[in-house]
Design a protein around this motif. Structure first.
Motif, PDB file in Angstrom:
ATOM      1  N   LEU A  24      55.844  40.569 -12.602  1.00 21.28           N
ATOM      2  CA  LEU A  24      54.512  40.556 -12.002  1.00 21.28           C
ATOM      3  C   LEU A  24      53.675  39.529 -12.738  1.00 21.28           C
ATOM      4  CD1 LEU A  24      52.396  41.905 -10.102  1.00 21.28           C
ATOM      5  CD2 LEU A  24      51.928  43.501 -11.969  1.00 21.28           C
ATOM      6  N   MET A  25      53.242  38.494 -12.037  1.00 19.18           N
ATOM      7  CA  MET A  25      52.535  37.379 -12.666  1.00 19.18           C
ATOM      8  C   MET A  25      51.016  37.516 -12.529  1.00 19.18           C
ATOM      9  SD  MET A  25      52.862  33.291 -11.856  1.00 19.18           S
ATOM     10  CE  MET A  25      54.471  33.180 -12.631  1.00 19.18           C
ATOM     11  N   HIS A  26      50.311  37.019 -13.540  1.00 18.64           N
ATOM     12  CA  HIS A  26      48.848  37.003 -13.520  1.00 18.64           C
ATOM     13  C   HIS A  26      48.328  35.573 -13.569  1.00 18.64           C
ATOM     14  CE1 HIS A  26      48.641  41.302 -13.915  1.00 18.64           C
ATOM     15  NE2 HIS A  26      49.419  41.256 -14.980  1.00 18.64           N
ATOM     16  N   VAL A  27      47.182  35.362 -12.962  1.00 14.94           N
ATOM     17  CA  VAL A  27      46.550  34.047 -12.951  1.00 14.94           C
ATOM     18  C   VAL A  27      45.177  34.188 -13.600  1.00 14.94           C
ATOM     19  CG1 VAL A  27      45.716  32.141 -11.526  1.00 14.94           C
ATOM     20  CG2 VAL A  27      47.770  33.383 -10.857  1.00 14.94           C
ATOM     21  N   GLU A  28      45.029  33.639 -14.804  1.00 12.84           N
ATOM     22  CA  GLU A  28      43.768  33.781 -15.535  1.00 12.84           C
ATOM     23  C   GLU A  28      42.593  33.176 -14.781  1.00 12.84           C
ATOM     24  OE1 GLU A  28      43.503  32.789 -19.652  1.00 12.84           O
ATOM     25  OE2 GLU A  28      45.595  33.310 -20.006  1.00 12.84           O
ATOM     26  N   ALA A  29      42.843  32.135 -14.014  1.00 10.90           N
ATOM     27  CA  ALA A  29      41.764  31.389 -13.365  1.00 10.90           C
ATOM     28  C   ALA A  29      41.361  31.982 -12.018  1.00 10.90           C
ATOM     29  CB  ALA A  29      42.178  29.924 -13.188  1.00 10.90           C
ATOM     30  N   TRP A  30      41.789  33.218 -11.707  1.00 11.48           N
ATOM     31  CA  TRP A  30      41.510  33.735 -10.370  1.00 11.48           C
ATOM     32  C   TRP A  30      40.016  33.801 -10.079  1.00 11.48           C
ATOM     33  CZ3 TRP A  30      43.842  33.768  -6.024  1.00 11.48           C
ATOM     34  CH2 TRP A  30      43.282  34.469  -4.947  1.00 11.48           C
ATOM     35  N   ASP A  31      39.192  34.188 -11.067  1.00 12.76           N
ATOM     36  CA  ASP A  31      37.742  34.245 -10.844  1.00 12.76           C
ATOM     37  C   ASP A  31      37.221  32.895 -10.355  1.00 12.76           C
ATOM     38  OD1 ASP A  31      37.381  36.866 -11.422  1.00 12.76           O
ATOM     39  OD2 ASP A  31      36.708  36.569 -13.470  1.00 12.76           O
ATOM     40  N   TYR A  32      37.709  31.831 -10.972  1.00  7.46           N
ATOM     41  CA  TYR A  32      37.306  30.474 -10.558  1.00  7.46           C
ATOM     42  C   TYR A  32      37.868  30.150  -9.173  1.00  7.46           C
ATOM     43  CZ  TYR A  32      37.429  25.370 -10.289  1.00  7.46           C
ATOM     44  OH  TYR A  32      37.306  24.074  -9.867  1.00  7.46           O
ATOM     45  N   ILE A  33      39.111  30.506  -8.945  1.00  2.00           N
ATOM     46  CA  ILE A  33      39.759  30.192  -7.667  1.00  2.00           C
ATOM     47  C   ILE A  33      39.035  30.852  -6.508  1.00  2.00           C
ATOM     48  CG2 ILE A  33      41.858  30.594  -6.297  1.00  2.00           C
ATOM     49  CD1 ILE A  33      43.481  30.200  -8.856  1.00  2.00           C
ATOM     50  N   ARG A  34      38.703  32.130  -6.658  1.00  2.00           N
ATOM     51  CA  ARG A  34      38.110  32.864  -5.533  1.00  2.00           C
ATOM     52  C   ARG A  34      36.687  32.411  -5.229  1.00  2.00           C
ATOM     53  NH1 ARG A  34      34.586  37.032  -6.808  1.00  2.00           N
ATOM     54  NH2 ARG A  34      34.490  37.684  -8.984  1.00  2.00           N
ATOM     55  N   GLN A  35      36.025  31.784  -6.210  1.00  2.00           N
ATOM     56  CA  GLN A  35      34.655  31.344  -5.995  1.00  2.00           C
ATOM     57  C   GLN A  35      34.567  29.917  -5.463  1.00  2.00           C
ATOM     58  OE1 GLN A  35      32.066  32.220  -9.401  1.00  2.00           O
ATOM     59  NE2 GLN A  35      33.387  33.936  -9.938  1.00  2.00           N
ATOM     60  N   SER A  36      35.700  29.232  -5.414  1.00  2.00           N
ATOM     61  CA  SER A  36      35.686  27.874  -4.875  1.00  2.00           C
ATOM     62  C   SER A  36      35.578  27.927  -3.350  1.00  2.00           C
ATOM     63  CB  SER A  36      36.962  27.125  -5.272  1.00  2.00           C
ATOM     64  OG  SER A  36      38.084  27.641  -4.592  1.00  2.00           O
ATOM     65  N   GLU A  37      35.253  26.823  -2.760  1.00  2.00           N
ATOM     66  CA  GLU A  37      35.085  26.779  -1.306  1.00  2.00           C
ATOM     67  C   GLU A  37      36.422  26.602  -0.590  1.00  2.00           C
ATOM     68  OE1 GLU A  37      32.253  23.802  -0.335  1.00  2.00           O
ATOM     69  OE2 GLU A  37      30.583  24.799  -1.352  1.00  2.00           O
ATOM     70  N   GLU A  38      37.484  26.359  -1.350  1.00  2.00           N
ATOM     71  CA  GLU A  38      38.788  26.155  -0.751  1.00  2.00           C
ATOM     72  C   GLU A  38      39.473  27.493  -0.470  1.00  2.00           C
ATOM     73  OE1 GLU A  38      41.110  22.797  -2.489  1.00  2.00           O
ATOM     74  OE2 GLU A  38      39.572  22.892  -4.036  1.00  2.00           O
ATOM     75  N   ASN A  39      40.497  27.444   0.367  1.00  2.00           N
ATOM     76  CA  ASN A  39      41.294  28.633   0.646  1.00  2.00           C
ATOM     77  C   ASN A  39      41.958  29.076  -0.663  1.00  2.00           C
ATOM     78  OD1 ASN A  39      43.712  30.221   1.321  1.00  2.00           O
ATOM     79  ND2 ASN A  39      43.221  29.713   3.441  1.00  2.00           N
ATOM     80  N   PRO A  40      41.715  30.309  -1.129  1.00  2.00           N
ATOM     81  CA  PRO A  40      42.241  30.716  -2.443  1.00  2.00           C
ATOM     82  C   PRO A  40      43.762  30.705  -2.518  1.00  2.00           C
ATOM     83  CG  PRO A  40      41.338  32.594  -1.257  1.00  2.00           C
ATOM     84  CD  PRO A  40      40.926  31.382  -0.496  1.00  2.00           C
TER      85      PRO A  40
END
Length: 241
Positions: free
Chosen positions: A205-221
């Motif tokens: 099970l992998m984690h992505v530390e940058a998810w908070d940044y990813i979800r707040q960008s205007e691009e498709n997460p």
């Protein structure tokens, strides 16, 4: 952190076990941890319950403990668990958001296949390893992405088979693990059962530390996540390998 008194906590949010990093002082209490975690999640701290695991594997609630974080870490380690009372919304809402992100992206539709008939219930693809420090070069890896309970506020469930050596909380997951998950999450039952059939040796099970940044960008997460899997982990599109 520069201060010797600061402690790095890894907090796993249940049930999807998304990972959050919290830095606190040695003398802080769980109350301070709840406050900092709540800021990351954008919720009221009172909704957060904190747990640690004793050496016998039993979970022990520390939400209102008066001990310092330092003493708790000394006793139980720096991996803690959190549960959100009245979580972000229903899994049905998460599935709907996930489906929208999949079907609105030509790139994702081109690279990934639905695990079952409904793309909102999870997608998968085969990727090739390009970073020997994280995985076996030129080996193919199955990559499964499913909606988490709080998606898109929380990172999706990212499973890699066979396991890799980058930001994986649980290694050596076997088909039996996913059959148990199928019973725990009836909405995703068909997807977990399909994963159980496809497991190569094991999974993690992998984690992505940058998810908070990813979800707040205007691009498709999901598109940003797909790029990050290649640039950060070395799991790249097999078509370009």
């Amino acid at each position: 952190m520069s201060s010797e008194n600061q402690i790095h906590l890894i907090v796993l949010l249940k049930p999807e076990l998304s990972e959050y990093h919290v830095f606190v002082n040695y003398g802080d209490t769980p109350h301070d941890v709840r406050t900092k975690l709540a800021q990351k999640l954008g919720i009221n701290p009172k909704r957060i319950r904190l747990f640690v695991k004793r050496r016998d594997g039993v979970e022990y609630e520390i939400t209102h403990a008066s001990e310092s974080v330092g003493s708790l870490v000394n006793a139980y380690g720096n991996v803690w668990y959190a549960v959100i009372e009245e979580p972000y919304g229903s899994l049905e809402n998460a599935i709907e958001s996930f489906r929208e992100h999949v079907t609105s992206s030509f790139k994702i539709m081109q690279k990934y296949k639905p695990l079952v008939d409904d793309p909102g219930l999870g997608i998968w693809t085969t990727k090739v390893c390009k970073k020997k420090e994280f995985c076996s070069p030129n080996r193919e890896y199955y990559t499964f992405i499913l909606p988490s309970v709080g998606y898109p506020k929380t990172e999706p469930i990212i499973l890699i088979s066979p396991k890799v050596w980058h930001k994986c909380c649980f290694h050596n997951l076997k088909p039996e693990y996913f059959l148990v998950k199928a019973r725990e999450f009836p909405e995703l039952q068909a997807s977990f059962e399909e994963i159980a059939k496809r497991i190569r040796i094991n999974a993690c099970l992998m984690h992505v530390e940058a998810w908070d940044y990813i979800r707040q960008s205007e691009e498709n997460p999901l598109e940003v996540l797909d790029v990050a899997l290649c640039t950060d982990v070395g799991l790249c599109d097999s078509r370009s390998a």
